[in-house]
Design a protein around this motif. Structure first.
Motif, PDB file in Angstrom:
ATOM      1  N   ALA A   1       0.834  -1.212   0.000  1.00 44.16           N
ATOM      2  CA  ALA A   1       0.000   0.000   0.000  1.00 44.16           C
ATOM      3  C   ALA A   1       0.864   1.256   0.000  1.00 44.16           C
ATOM      4  N   ALA A   2       2.011   1.195   0.675  1.00 46.17           N
ATOM      5  CA  ALA A   2       2.892   2.363   0.748  1.00 46.17           C
ATOM      6  C   ALA A   2       3.903   2.394  -0.402  1.00 46.17           C
ATOM      7  N   ALA A   3       3.842   1.386  -1.285  1.00 48.27           N
ATOM      8  CA  ALA A   3       4.776   1.271  -2.414  1.00 48.27           C
ATOM      9  C   ALA A   3       6.234   1.286  -1.958  1.00 48.27           C
ATOM     10  N   VAL A   4       6.507   0.538  -0.914  1.00 41.44           N
ATOM     11  CA  VAL A   4       7.884   0.394  -0.421  1.00 41.44           C
ATOM     12  C   VAL A   4       8.401  -0.976  -0.887  1.00 41.44           C
ATOM     13  N   SER A   5       9.498  -0.948  -1.611  1.00 41.66           N
ATOM     14  CA  SER A   5      10.051  -2.173  -2.194  1.00 41.66           C
ATOM     15  C   SER A   5      10.519  -3.159  -1.114  1.00 41.66           C
ATOM     16  N   TYR A   6      10.111  -4.413  -1.261  1.00 43.11           N
ATOM     17  CA  TYR A   6      10.539  -5.409  -0.277  1.00 43.11           C
ATOM     18  C   TYR A   6      10.835  -6.736  -0.953  1.00 43.11           C
ATOM     19  N   GLN A   7      11.578  -7.545  -0.231  1.00 39.51           N
ATOM     20  CA  GLN A   7      11.943  -8.862  -0.742  1.00 39.51           C
ATOM     21  C   GLN A   7      11.852  -9.854   0.406  1.00 39.51           C
ATOM     22  N   VAL A   8      11.292 -11.010   0.128  1.00 38.11           N
ATOM     23  CA  VAL A   8      11.150 -12.020   1.176  1.00 38.11           C
ATOM     24  C   VAL A   8      12.415 -12.862   1.249  1.00 38.11           C
ATOM     25  N   VAL A   9      12.875 -13.036   2.485  1.00 37.44           N
ATOM     26  CA  VAL A   9      14.060 -13.845   2.762  1.00 37.44           C
ATOM     27  C   VAL A   9      13.619 -15.004   3.656  1.00 37.44           C
ATOM     28  N   LEU A  10      13.825 -16.212   3.209  1.00 38.04           N
ATOM     29  CA  LEU A  10      13.535 -17.354   4.083  1.00 38.04           C
ATOM     30  C   LEU A  10      14.747 -17.580   4.979  1.00 38.04           C
ATOM     31  N   THR A  11      14.502 -17.770   6.271  1.00 41.46           N
ATOM     32  CA  THR A  11      15.593 -17.952   7.232  1.00 41.46           C
ATOM     33  C   THR A  11      15.627 -19.393   7.746  1.00 41.46           C
ATOM     34  N   LYS A  12      16.711 -19.725   8.411  1.00 41.77           N
ATOM     35  CA  LYS A  12      16.887 -21.030   9.080  1.00 41.77           C
ATOM     36  C   LYS A  12      16.709 -22.202   8.110  1.00 41.77           C
ATOM     37  N   ALA A  13      17.197 -22.002   6.866  1.00 39.64           N
ATOM     38  CA  ALA A  13      17.042 -23.027   5.839  1.00 39.64           C
ATOM     39  C   ALA A  13      17.818 -24.295   6.170  1.00 39.64           C
ATOM     40  N   ASP A  14      18.687 -24.228   7.184  1.00 44.27           N
ATOM     41  CA  ASP A  14      19.410 -25.436   7.608  1.00 44.27           C
ATOM     42  C   ASP A  14      18.509 -26.376   8.401  1.00 44.27           C
ATOM     43  N   LYS A  15      17.361 -25.902   8.857  1.00 45.44           N
ATOM     44  CA  LYS A  15      16.532 -26.720   9.741  1.00 45.44           C
ATOM     45  C   LYS A  15      15.584 -27.692   9.022  1.00 45.44           C
ATOM     46  N   PRO A  16      14.817 -27.247   8.052  1.00 48.47           N
ATOM     47  CA  PRO A  16      13.890 -28.185   7.410  1.00 48.47           C
ATOM     48  C   PRO A  16      14.607 -29.153   6.471  1.00 48.47           C
TER      49      PRO A  16
END
Ligand code: GTP
Ligand code: MG
Length: 215
Positions: A150-165
């Motif tokens: 809604a605020a047009a702020v650029s974002y990117q999703v980072v998956l964390t703790k990928a060593d666990k699953p």
């Protein structure tokens, strides 16, 4: 679709150089008025409590203990500001959201601060929205993404703790997360899959931040 497309070699090298510098802790801000002037590129790390924001910042800059981490959710309670020596880059470690055990007025204060910062900071170039690699996005992650869209702020999703699953579990979470961001206008289409423990994804994250700084 791959989750971690290789960054151009030029950006990888720029990222390596950028994060070979020392970073310093500047201050912790409890209100927007405490923030330093909006005079350089900022990237912020947001996400649920305990998702691994502070650990990821330490892995990114290669400095154990720069950002304080903890097993207990709610460790980071301020907007903690870090700056690179000799480069116009500021990194912001944010309090986590979704932490119900803290006193109500504290949670309300953090929520207000997080919202005000994420939607009103003119030099905030990219928000990294950290999502647990074991679970994928939760309702409050989607709420934050809605606000950023809604605020047009650029974002990117980072998956964390990928060593666990397991690999199969992680692939499932990657698929579900990609589906959740597919139609979001301010979301970067690519995920970054990381582990602060194995350092997976750090080269890519460094390269992307270096590319932001150069553009
Ligand atoms: P708040 O400041 O409380 O919101 O938490 P945070 O998001 O900053 O999380 P923090 O970095 O403090 O890490 C929380 C816990 O997760 C700590 O016990 C970390 O050691 C652990 N952790 C963080 N990243 C990883 C990772 O990549 N792999 C594993 N296995 N554990 C991690
Ligand atoms: Mg933290």
């Amino acid at each position: 679709m791959t989750d971690t497309a290789p960054a151009p070699e030029r950006d990888t090298e720029a990222g390596r150089l950028l994060f070979a510098r020392p970073f310093i802790f500047v201050k912790g801000c409890v209100t927007i008025a405490d923030l330093p002037p909006a005079d350089r590129t900022e990237v912020a790390f947001a996400g649920r409590s305990n998702v691994g924001k502070s650990s990821l910042i330490n892995a990114l800059v290669g400095m154990t203990g720069l950002a304080r981490t903890s097993n207990t959710p709610g460790r980071t309670q301020e907007l903690n500001i870090f700056e690179a020596a000799d480069a116009p880059l500021r990194i912001v470690d944010m309090p986590g959201y979704g932490f119900a055990q803290a006193p109500k007025d504290k949670v309300a204060q953090w929520t207000k601060l997080i919202h005000a910062y994420l939607t009103g900071r003119p030099n905030l170039r990219r928000v990294y929205v950290l999502v647990d690699g074991r679970h994928g996005p939760r309702a409050n992650d989607l709420t934050v993404m809605n606000e950023l869209d809604a605020a047009a702020v650029s974002y990117q999703v980072v998956l964390t703790k990928a060593d666990k699953p397991s690999k199969a579990e992680l692939d499932k979470v990657i698929g579900a997360t990609q589906a959740a961001i597919a139609k979001r206008p301010a979301a970067h289409p690519e995920l970054i899959v990381t582990s602060s423990q194995t350092r997976a994804g750090m080269e890519q994250l460094r390269a992307e931040i270096a590319a932001l700084l150069a553009s």
